[in-house]
Design an enzyme around this catalytic site. Structure first.
Site, mmCIF file in Angstrom:
data_model
loop_
_atom_site.group_PDB
_atom_site.id
_atom_site.type_symbol
_atom_site.label_atom_id
_atom_site.label_comp_id
_atom_site.label_asym_id
_atom_site.label_seq_id
_atom_site.Cartn_x
_atom_site.Cartn_y
_atom_site.Cartn_z
ATOM 1 N N ARG A 1 17.403 -0.728 23.674
ATOM 2 C CA ARG A 1 16.076 -0.112 23.623
ATOM 3 C C ARG A 1 15.876 0.745 22.368
ATOM 4 O O ARG A 1 15.273 1.812 22.409
ATOM 5 C CB ARG A 1 15.827 0.715 24.886
ATOM 6 C CG ARG A 1 15.876 -0.098 26.169
ATOM 7 C CD ARG A 1 14.808 -1.176 26.191
ATOM 8 N NE ARG A 1 14.952 -2.017 27.375
ATOM 9 C CZ ARG A 1 15.608 -3.174 27.405
ATOM 10 N NH1 ARG A 1 16.192 -3.640 26.300
ATOM 11 N NH2 ARG A 1 15.697 -3.876 28.509
ATOM 12 N N SER B 1 8.494 0.666 32.781
ATOM 13 C CA SER B 1 9.777 1.330 33.024
ATOM 14 C C SER B 1 9.811 2.675 32.303
ATOM 15 O O SER B 1 9.572 2.750 31.100
ATOM 16 C CB SER B 1 10.909 0.429 32.530
ATOM 17 O OG SER B 1 12.156 1.016 32.768
ATOM 18 N N GLU C 1 12.150 6.164 28.243
ATOM 19 C CA GLU C 1 11.883 4.883 27.597
ATOM 20 C C GLU C 1 10.421 4.838 27.161
ATOM 21 O O GLU C 1 10.082 4.269 26.127
ATOM 22 C CB GLU C 1 12.187 3.725 28.550
ATOM 23 C CG GLU C 1 12.027 2.352 27.935
ATOM 24 C CD GLU C 1 12.548 1.245 28.832
ATOM 25 O OE1 GLU C 1 11.911 0.175 28.838
ATOM 26 O OE2 GLU C 1 13.570 1.436 29.518
#
Length: 309
Positions: A179, A228, A298
């Site tokens: 990520r 998310s 995130e």
């Protein structure tokens, strides 16, 4: 500097701009949470050359923020000072396929990229069907889902820096990890090249349907959510840690931890950005106290908080 005077200064420095310049433009309708304050100035360039000219002319002291589809984003209630850039239109929203090579603008939704690859019988990109963002965001954070990541299929990225200069970044230069990418923060991605592998169209489309069904069964996709919320920490899954800390269904103002999937925050109606971000910070605190794990966002949070009433 006021929004109006900033636009005047931009037009004086770059009189031939073809893109749209708007002042004090609401951003709430451009994010999936449907919250947030205005952009002091919102610029939508006509094409890459227009964006390059704009950045070359812009005073380097003016902050620049880039947004995409707004699916992985909280814009704070005080809005975004300086210039916010949003790419769109045919110049940044097209997909071209030549053999196994796929060239995409960064405004292309990830789901459309997956569909285009499938229609060309190219395998390896079906995971993009489960990512509710754009190619630009996928490049910036090495987005992934259902066993695949952007790094798996990327060849090259094209972007423009704050001076208006065009750069190309190889896969290695993107520095992908979980990520995250190591590409310079001041570069605005404008296009990307991917490589698929020959496959069976029916099998690829069946895999995309499986990804869609799995997403619909497990995630609150009908809600106003940013996707998310927290990255999975090493040695744990964010949703399990949140659940174990007693946060499933937790409410703050108009924001709530989803009952369906507790790594998703939702706007129940009337939430502010402060409600959503504050709820996320409360979840982080409870998880830290319960298990010792530190959750990291995130979802990207940008802008400034609203001034006290």
């Amino acid at each position: 500097m006021t929004a109006h005077s900033l636009i005047d200064a931009i037009r004086a420095a770059a009189p031939d701009l073809r893109g749209r310049l708007l002042e004090n433009q609401s951003l709430a309708d451009l994010t999936w949470f449907r919250v947030g304050g205005p952009a002091q100035v919102l610029f939508s360039p006509a094409d890459e050359a227009d964006l390059s000219a704009f950045l070359a002319a812009l005073d380097p002291s003016v902050p620049v923020t880039v947004i995409g589809l707004g699916s992985n984003l909280i814009v704070r209630d005080g809005g975004i000072p300086g210039v916010t850039i949003r790419l769109g239109g045919k110049a940044f929203g097209s997909v071209e396929i030549d053999g196994e090579t796929i060239r995409s603008g960064t405004a292309v939704p990830d789901m459309r990229l997956a569909k285009a690859a499938a229609e060309a019988s190219l395998d390896g990109l079906a995971f993009f069907r489960g990512i509710p963002g754009s190619v630009g965001g996928a490049l910036r954070m090495n987005a992934g889902a259902h066993g695949g990541e952007t790094t798996d299929v990327l060849v090259e990225v094209r972007g423009i820096d704050r001076k208006g200069e065009v750069h190309r970044f190889t896969h290695a230069e993107m520095g992908f990890r979980y990520r995250h990418s190591s590409a310079p923060d001041d570069v605005i991605f404008t296009g990307a090249t991917f490589r698929g592998r020959p496959g069976d169209r029916e099998a690829i489309e069946a895999e995309m349907e499986r990804v869609t069904a799995a997403r619909e069964a497990a995630q609150p996709i009908r809600e106003r959510t940013g996707g998310s919320t927290f990255k999975n920490p090493e040695g744990g899954k964010a949703w399990q840690l949140i659940d174990a800390a007693g946060c499933r269904g937790l409410i703050r103002g108009g924001a709530q931890v989803s009952e369906m999937h507790c790594n998703f925050l939702i706007n129940r109606g009337g939430a502010t950005a402060a409600d959503i971000e504050g709820l996320g910070e409360e979840v982080r605190r409870r998880v830290r106290e319960h298990s010792g794990f530190e959750l990291h966002w995130e979802i990207k949070r940008i802008g400034v908080e609203a001034s006290p009433a």
